[in-house]
Design a protein around this motif. Structure first.
Motif, PDB file in Angstrom:
ATOM      1  N   ALA A 227       9.641 -15.784  16.810  1.00  0.00           N
ATOM      2  CA  ALA A 227       8.859 -16.609  17.736  1.00  0.00           C
ATOM      3  C   ALA A 227       7.917 -15.773  18.589  1.00  0.00           C
ATOM      4  CB  ALA A 227       9.777 -17.444  18.630  1.00  0.00           C
ATOM      5  N   GLY A 228       7.383 -14.704  18.005  1.00  0.00           N
ATOM      6  CA  GLY A 228       6.434 -13.851  18.704  1.00  0.00           C
ATOM      7  C   GLY A 228       5.257 -13.534  17.804  1.00  0.00           C
ATOM      8  N   LEU A 229       4.098 -13.280  18.400  1.00  0.00           N
ATOM      9  CA  LEU A 229       2.899 -12.928  17.644  1.00  0.00           C
ATOM     10  C   LEU A 229       2.457 -11.529  18.074  1.00  0.00           C
ATOM     11  CD1 LEU A 229       1.090 -16.391  17.894  1.00  0.00           C
ATOM     12  CD2 LEU A 229       2.375 -15.473  15.933  1.00  0.00           C
ATOM     13  N   ALA A 230       1.161 -11.247  17.985  1.00  0.00           N
ATOM     14  CA  ALA A 230       0.629  -9.951  18.400  1.00  0.00           C
ATOM     15  C   ALA A 230      -0.599 -10.161  19.260  1.00  0.00           C
ATOM     16  CB  ALA A 230       0.276  -9.096  17.179  1.00  0.00           C
ATOM     17  N   ASN A 231      -0.747  -9.326  20.268  1.00  0.00           N
ATOM     18  CA  ASN A 231      -1.953  -9.351  21.071  1.00  0.00           C
ATOM     19  C   ASN A 231      -3.157  -9.055  20.186  1.00  0.00           C
ATOM     20  OD1 ASN A 231      -4.001  -7.498  22.699  1.00  0.00           O
ATOM     21  ND2 ASN A 231      -3.058  -8.909  24.159  1.00  0.00           N
ATOM     22  N   ALA A 232      -4.236  -9.851  20.317  1.00  0.00           N
ATOM     23  CA  ALA A 232      -5.385  -9.724  19.421  1.00  0.00           C
ATOM     24  C   ALA A 232      -6.006  -8.338  19.474  1.00  0.00           C
ATOM     25  CB  ALA A 232      -6.435 -10.786  19.761  1.00  0.00           C
ATOM     26  N   GLN A 233      -6.137  -7.758  20.673  1.00  0.00           N
ATOM     27  CA  GLN A 233      -6.745  -6.438  20.779  1.00  0.00           C
ATOM     28  C   GLN A 233      -5.863  -5.369  20.149  1.00  0.00           C
ATOM     29  OE1 GLN A 233      -7.588  -5.931  24.956  1.00  0.00           O
ATOM     30  NE2 GLN A 233      -9.465  -7.152  24.847  1.00  0.00           N
ATOM     31  N   VAL A 234      -4.566  -5.508  20.297  1.00  0.00           N
ATOM     32  CA  VAL A 234      -3.644  -4.577  19.648  1.00  0.00           C
ATOM     33  C   VAL A 234      -3.748  -4.710  18.139  1.00  0.00           C
ATOM     34  CG1 VAL A 234      -1.200  -4.064  19.260  1.00  0.00           C
ATOM     35  CG2 VAL A 234      -2.036  -4.467  21.577  1.00  0.00           C
ATOM     36  N   PHE A 235      -3.794  -5.945  17.667  1.00  0.00           N
ATOM     37  CA  PHE A 235      -3.851  -6.194  16.227  1.00  0.00           C
ATOM     38  C   PHE A 235      -5.142  -5.657  15.615  1.00  0.00           C
ATOM     39  CE2 PHE A 235      -4.678  -9.280  12.676  1.00  0.00           C
ATOM     40  CZ  PHE A 235      -3.717  -8.767  11.822  1.00  0.00           C
ATOM     41  N   GLN A 236      -6.257  -5.787  16.323  1.00  0.00           N
ATOM     42  CA  GLN A 236      -7.534  -5.302  15.800  1.00  0.00           C
ATOM     43  C   GLN A 236      -7.544  -3.790  15.592  1.00  0.00           C
ATOM     44  OE1 GLN A 236     -10.323  -6.784  18.681  1.00  0.00           O
ATOM     45  NE2 GLN A 236     -10.147  -8.919  17.982  1.00  0.00           N
ATOM     46  N   LYS A 237      -6.718  -3.089  16.361  1.00  0.00           N
ATOM     47  CA  LYS A 237      -6.655  -1.626  16.249  1.00  0.00           C
ATOM     48  C   LYS A 237      -5.342  -1.168  15.630  1.00  0.00           C
ATOM     49  CE  LYS A 237      -9.568  -1.054  20.358  1.00  0.00           C
ATOM     50  NZ  LYS A 237      -9.650  -0.486  21.738  1.00  0.00           N
TER      51      LYS A 237
END
Length: 354
Positions: A227-237
């Protein structure tokens, strides 16, 4: 600086279990990192072998390591011989616009739920029911958080993992560095296998699990966010350093962390959806084949089989399932869990094969 480790035993809170008195709160241990004392709980099986696996269990936002300690991994550790650690997050400072507060008990019926399954206010109204600037020194409620107006802004704090690398709001602490340092300390102290250090977490703990995979893949070899995702800025890098085994569990009706992802102003994604995250890690393999299995009436497993030395990825999508830990959530009384799976057992089974 050499980490200083202290052990503090809490004697006041014990719960009597079926075996006649097991401590289900656990001892708090202190690990000093960056001149800040950080606490964690742990479970060491009686007959722990050398080079045993190490499993991190991260609680959700507003929760605590007590939740992690009680979610079921300790029993499995005793049975299968692995080491469990349940760290505690710090309070994160929050500052938001003063036009999004609720004062004098005014509430909004569009409330969502926090990581413990409790209803929270949406925070869209001022004390008169309309949007307005906050009043200096007055206390407000924003989405279940107690906040105070300072310089026209609502300020407050909540326990959560620093998954977005906003170190200045976490007493200057990087949770990536802290958790990595704690892993190294435990590996050395208890002779644990550095190649079998894994992480799982619920909600904000799931977000942090993704951050660790993206930014500390040399330490954390696999992850199982729930039930968790990833922060978009973290995911982009994201730079996991090669194929990484991943297991993701998510409810299709999750009202707190939507399975499709989160969106901010201007239509920009603040968190990619579960399917996008799973596909990214699956694509790190040279090539994959995809299989789908109906595990239970409401749970479907999509299995990404690796070829040529890749890593397996598993995605459990649960229909008619909200923001709770499948098969034993401790903070959602009265909720009927129709998932048909026990997340704790599913996760350990996945880690045990690596």
């Amino acid at each position: 600086m050499v980490p200083r480790v202290l052990v503090t035993t809490f004697l006041a809170l014990f719960f009597v279990s079926a075996n006649g008195g097991e401590n289900t709160v656990g001892e708090d241990h202190v690990f000093t990192h960056g001149d800040v004392d950080r606490t964690y709980k742990m479970y060491r099986p009686k007959n722990l072998a050398d080079n045993a696996p190490l499993v991190f269990v991260l609680h959700g936002m507003g929760s605590s390591s007590t939740w992690s300690y009680r979610v079921g991994f300790n029993d499995l550790a005793e049975e299968h011989g692995f080491f469990v650690v349940q760290p505690q997050a710090l309070v994160k400072d929050i500052v938001i616009s003063g036009s999004y507060g609720e004062s004098d008990g005014v509430k909004d019926d569009r409330g969502k739920k926090d990581d413990r399954g409790k209803k929270r206010d949406s925070g869209k109204k001022g004390k008169s029911g309309n949007e307005e600037s906050c009043e200096e020194g007055e206390r407000y409620n924003y989405r279940g958080l107690d906040m105070v107006c300072k310089n026209g802004m609502l300020t407050g704090g909540i326990v959560r993992w620093n998954d977005d690398n906003e170190d200045s709001k976490h007493r200057g602490q990087s949770d990536v560095e802290y958790l990595s340092a704690l892993a190294g300390f435990l590996q050395n102290k208890y002779n644990l296998d550095p190649e079998k250090t894994f992480v799982t977490g619920f909600s904000n703990g799931g977000y942090m699990s993704y951050t660790l995979m993206c930014q500390a893949g040399e330490v954390f070899k696999a992850a199982a966010p729930v039930a968790g995702l990833a922060n978009a800025q973290v995911f982009q890098k994201c730079a996991p350093g090669g194929p990484k085994p991943l297991l993701h569990i998510h409810g299709a009706e999750d009202g707190s962390v939507p399975i499709e992802g989160n969106w901010g102003g201007g239509g920009k994604s603040t968190s990619p959806g579960a399917q996008d995250l799973v596909a990214y890690f699956a694509d790190l393999n040279d090539s994959v084949t995809t299989e789908k299995f109906k595990v239970t009436d409401n749970t479907t497993l999509t299995l990404y089989n690796p070829k040529r030395g890749g890593a397996e990825v598993r995605y459990y999508r649960i229909e008619n399932h909200d923001h709770v830990w499948p098969g034993g959530d401790l903070g959602k009384k009265g909720y009927k869990d129709h998932s048909g799976i026990k997340a704790t057992e599913v996760i350990w089974d996945f880690f045990s094969r690596l």
